[in-house]
Design a protein around this motif. Structure first.
Motif, PDB file in Angstrom:
ATOM      1  N   VAL A 131       0.802  -1.234   0.000  1.00  0.00           N
ATOM      2  CA  VAL A 131       0.000   0.000   0.000  1.00  0.00           C
ATOM      3  C   VAL A 131       0.833   1.282   0.000  1.00  0.00           C
ATOM      4  O   VAL A 131       0.320   2.355  -0.305  1.00  0.00           O
ATOM      5  CB  VAL A 131      -0.958   0.052   1.221  1.00  0.00           C
ATOM      6  N   LEU A 132       2.123   1.175   0.332  1.00  0.00           N
ATOM      7  CA  LEU A 132       2.956   2.373   0.470  1.00  0.00           C
ATOM      8  C   LEU A 132       4.093   2.311  -0.538  1.00  0.00           C
ATOM      9  O   LEU A 132       4.969   1.446  -0.462  1.00  0.00           O
ATOM     10  CB  LEU A 132       3.504   2.446   1.907  1.00  0.00           C
ATOM     11  N   GLU A 133       4.080   3.244  -1.501  1.00  0.00           N
ATOM     12  CA  GLU A 133       5.113   3.259  -2.531  1.00  0.00           C
ATOM     13  C   GLU A 133       6.399   3.876  -1.979  1.00  0.00           C
ATOM     14  O   GLU A 133       6.360   4.674  -1.026  1.00  0.00           O
ATOM     15  CB  GLU A 133       4.616   4.043  -3.751  1.00  0.00           C
ATOM     16  N   PRO A 134       7.548   3.555  -2.574  1.00  0.00           N
ATOM     17  CA  PRO A 134       8.824   4.099  -2.076  1.00  0.00           C
ATOM     18  C   PRO A 134       8.865   5.627  -2.050  1.00  0.00           C
ATOM     19  O   PRO A 134       9.549   6.223  -1.211  1.00  0.00           O
ATOM     20  CB  PRO A 134       9.858   3.537  -3.071  1.00  0.00           C
ATOM     21  N   ASP A 135       8.128   6.278  -2.960  1.00  0.00           N
ATOM     22  CA  ASP A 135       8.131   7.751  -2.986  1.00  0.00           C
ATOM     23  C   ASP A 135       7.075   8.360  -2.058  1.00  0.00           C
ATOM     24  O   ASP A 135       6.809   9.570  -2.111  1.00  0.00           O
ATOM     25  CB  ASP A 135       7.946   8.278  -4.411  1.00  0.00           C
ATOM     26  N   GLY A 136       6.442   7.520  -1.204  1.00  0.00           N
ATOM     27  CA  GLY A 136       5.557   8.059  -0.168  1.00  0.00           C
ATOM     28  C   GLY A 136       4.073   8.041  -0.487  1.00  0.00           C
ATOM     29  O   GLY A 136       3.258   8.353   0.381  1.00  0.00           O
ATOM     30  N   TRP A 137       3.679   7.682  -1.710  1.00  0.00           N
ATOM     31  CA  TRP A 137       2.250   7.656  -2.050  1.00  0.00           C
ATOM     32  C   TRP A 137       1.581   6.445  -1.401  1.00  0.00           C
ATOM     33  O   TRP A 137       2.053   5.317  -1.538  1.00  0.00           O
ATOM     34  CB  TRP A 137       2.031   7.618  -3.554  1.00  0.00           C
ATOM     35  N   PHE A 138       0.486   6.704  -0.710  1.00  0.00           N
ATOM     36  CA  PHE A 138      -0.269   5.652  -0.012  1.00  0.00           C
ATOM     37  C   PHE A 138      -1.532   5.315  -0.792  1.00  0.00           C
ATOM     38  O   PHE A 138      -2.303   6.202  -1.165  1.00  0.00           O
ATOM     39  CB  PHE A 138      -0.628   6.126   1.403  1.00  0.00           C
ATOM     40  N   HIS A 139      -1.749   4.026  -1.029  1.00  0.00           N
ATOM     41  CA  HIS A 139      -2.944   3.551  -1.732  1.00  0.00           C
ATOM     42  C   HIS A 139      -4.065   3.354  -0.709  1.00  0.00           C
ATOM     43  O   HIS A 139      -4.005   2.461   0.125  1.00  0.00           O
ATOM     44  CB  HIS A 139      -2.651   2.238  -2.458  1.00  0.00           C
ATOM     45  N   THR A 140      -5.108   4.167  -0.810  1.00  0.00           N
ATOM     46  CA  THR A 140      -6.166   4.156   0.212  1.00  0.00           C
ATOM     47  C   THR A 140      -7.130   2.984   0.064  1.00  0.00           C
ATOM     48  O   THR A 140      -7.790   2.598   1.029  1.00  0.00           O
ATOM     49  CB  THR A 140      -7.005   5.442   0.143  1.00  0.00           C
ATOM     50  N   GLY A 141      -7.260   2.447  -1.159  1.00  0.00           N
ATOM     51  CA  GLY A 141      -8.263   1.406  -1.390  1.00  0.00           C
ATOM     52  C   GLY A 141      -9.650   1.976  -1.630  1.00  0.00           C
ATOM     53  O   GLY A 141     -10.614   1.239  -1.808  1.00  0.00           O
ATOM     54  N   ASP A 142      -9.754   3.322  -1.659  1.00  0.00           N
ATOM     55  CA  ASP A 142     -11.043   3.972  -1.917  1.00  0.00           C
ATOM     56  C   ASP A 142     -11.060   4.542  -3.325  1.00  0.00           C
ATOM     57  O   ASP A 142     -10.031   4.982  -3.849  1.00  0.00           O
ATOM     58  CB  ASP A 142     -11.288   5.107  -0.908  1.00  0.00           C
TER      59      ASP A 142
END
Length: 624
Positions: A455-466
């Motif tokens: 869920v957390l990409e190396p560049d800091g983007w978080f995948h919310t699932g929404d």
């Protein structure tokens, strides 16, 4: 750099540091109010207050007491209690000791509590009462690292070497501070922004919950970002009843410390109606279920008042919705929430007859409510907006420290979750998923690097699932949970929460609804009715004296709900319509694991438990 950016970027490393600053700035100002049973032992509670200095005295004593028990920086101290003043004081004490709080819902069973205590490696448990202590005692043999349990309410508790009361802990801490008065200042001064502050376990729909690691910087950022929105000020009075084990409740305590307003604390949901006129809050946060319950209660009361009263209410509700939609639309276009003269005149009459009484029930001073956790049905939101109770929907997750979006005061738009908090970035992925980045995002899942990487990409983007969409001017609308979207056997995608929210706005008797239809050739629904509302209806419709289960099984009830389902279907696309439904024999609840403590539906659990009803609805139909 703007003032807002400066405020956020120059934040201290921890809320513990913010707390010390707040105490130094306004030591004599009122910080908290909390209920105590009155001297006579009956009737409404008395309310007591703590100034910031008085709160600090207890917080520092708790912190020093934990240090006396051998708690070191970043070690976990678990907190299993309902929302009460001692929860906040204990949490602050844990943070001021440099330790980290593991939150446990009081409803959590002994097995799952033991898992959380073990997985988090908690050394101390602060338990609310004998019932919470009993869970730890039952599993004590499986928890070799748990060295002490501290009990808030000692009624019926026998202390032992490893069991002490909160009062005893504070006395130990006070004695330590007499010898070492700079202890807490030194501990707080040593906290770094990346140090773990909180472990919150998400209530997963399947399998064990995951521990979300939230460092001190998350909360310090949240405190400053909430203040930067300008939605709350030092003169506000917050009524806090949300579960503090949940991230939504917890973030409100951080914002309050930065702003310095009063918070009245009482987590007893059955006391909300009684407390509101006493506390007279200027703002409060809630989950949509509370507003749905209030709305259903108002509808039931109007209906019970007879045909004339009910017609007046229906007219007033229609005026409220129209007024809210027109005024919000005009504000969006012109910056002024104006309405045509005729609508304004009708609104004034409706206000005298209906809305003013509703506002009085909320204490008479409510400026705004913040709603989160799940989506609020827009028609319910418009009703309250038109009645002068402004519900500002927000959005966030445990993994984003709760508050990523919130509606901006006067410019709020019902049906959206508003704009990002200062410092929070957002983008929409190609498949519609909402991605977030910023200082509120978690460090990761505790001991689960593979799950974190998902869920957390190396560049800091978080995948919310929404799934959601952004308006050109930055307002976000959530359309569904990515994992909740399903495709019918005919290939049509369905967003169930949107349909469920629409039904809640047309049927005043619904408590919970689950729309099902994955790989089926039509949508069906499982519907649970609100007990108070439906029993009131039953008494007026020849079903008085029957049990809840008998009422929901009655032909009249099924026919009545069918009328609302037809009303819902009239506003849906053909493939979204509910072709069949079943009324459940009881409401869904936390105890049976069907909804989370923050009142979110656990779809797999409900679908598994009522699989026989789902199969019954689809029996004999041709699957494509």
């Amino acid at each position: 750099m703007s003032d807002t950016q400066t405020l956020i970027e120059n934040r201290p490393p921890s809320v513990a540091a913010l707390f010390l600053e707040r105490v130094a700035a306004t030591p004599d100002a009122e910080a908290y109010r909390y209920p105590v049973p009155n001297a006579a032992g009956e009737g409404p509670d008395d309310w007591k207050s703590l100034s910031w200095a008085q709160a600090a005295e207890r917080v520092y004593a708790i912190a020093a007491g934990l240090i006396e028990l051998g708690v070191t920086p970043e070690q976990r101290v678990a907190l299993a209690a309902s929302t009460r003043i001692e929860w906040i004081l204990s949490d602050l004490g844990i943070m001021c000791a440099g330790a980290a709080t593991t939150t446990i819902y009081p409803q959590t069973n002994a097995d799952e509590s033991a898992f959380i205590l073990s997985d988090s490696d908690s050394r101390v448990l602060i338990a609310e009462d004998a019932a919470q202590l009993a869970k730890a005692v039952e599993k004590h043999g499986e928890l070799p690292d748990l060295t002490h349990v501290v009990v808030i309410d000692p009624t019926g508790v026998e202390t032992a070497d490893w069991i002490l009361t909160l009062d005893e802990l504070e006395k130990r801490g006070a004695a330590r501070l007499e010898k070492d008065p700079d202890l807490i200042k030194e501990r707080v001064g040593a906290i770094t922004k990346d140090q773990l502050a909180t472990l919150i376990y998400t209530s997963g729909t399947t399998g064990r919950p995951k521990g979300v690691r939230l460092p001190h910087d998350n909360w310090s950022y949240m405190a400053k970002a909430i203040a930067a929105t300008g939605l709350v000020g030092p003169e506000d009075v917050q009524y806090l009843w949300l579960p503090l084990a949940h991230v939504f409740g917890k973030v409100l305590t951080s914002g309050q410390i930065e702003v310095g307003h009063v918070t009245a604390v009482d987590g007893r949901v059955d006391k909300i109606i009684e407390n509101l006129p006493v506390v007279q809050p200027t703002y409060m946060a809630a989950v949509p279920r509370i507003f749905e319950k209030v709305y259903n209660g108002v509808v039931a009361k109007a209906r019970a008042g007879g045909g004339a009263k009910y017609k007046i209410f229906q007219w007033a509700a229609g005026v409220a919705r129209e007024y809210a939609k027109v005024s919000q639309d005009n504000f969006r276009r012109t910056g002024t929430a104006s309405v045509p003269f005729g609508l304004g005149a009708k609104h004034k009459v409706a206000d005298t007859l209906v809305y003013s009484k509703l506002r009085e029930a909320f204490g008479g001073r409510l400026r705004a409510c913040v709603s989160g956790s799940v989506a609020l049905a827009p028609e319910i939101g418009y009703f309250f907006a038109g009645a002068g109770i402004h519900i500002l929907e927000g959005y966030g997750l445990t993994e984003s420290s709760a508050a990523s979006f919130v509606n901006p005061g006067e410019a709020y738009r019902t049906g959206t979750v508003g704009k990002p908090l200062p410092g929070c970035e957002v983008r929409i992925a190609d498949d519609g998923e909402i991605l977030l980045r910023g200082p509120g995002i978690m460090e990761g899942y505790h001991g689960l690097p593979e799950k974190t990487a998902e869920v957390l990409e190396p560049d800091g983007w978080f995948h919310t699932g929404d799934i959601g969409e952004l308006s050109p001017d930055g307002y976000l609308r959530i359309t569904d949970r990515k994992k909740d979207l399903f495709k019918t056997s005919g290939g049509k995608y369905i967003a169930p929460t949107e349909i469920e929210g629409s039904f809640k706005s047309v049927c005043p008797y619904v408590s919970n609804i689950l729309v099902h239809g994955a790989d089926r050739n039509f949508c069906a629904a499982l519907i649970a009715l609100d007990e108070v509302s439906i029993m009131g209806w039953a008494a007026e419709n020849g079903l008085g004296g029957k049990s809840y289960a008998e009422v929901v099984a009655a032909e009249q009830t099924i026919a009545m709900v069918d009328g609302y389902v037809k009303q819902l279907n009239a506003g849906l696309q053909r493939w979204q319509t509910i072709k069949q439904f079943r009324l459940l024999p009881r409401d869904l609840d936390v105890e049976h694991g069907e909804i989370t403590p923050s009142l979110k539906l656990k779809r797999p659990v409900v679908e598994r438990e009522y699989a026989h009803l789902l199969e019954e609805m689809y029996a004999g139909t041709r699957e494509a």
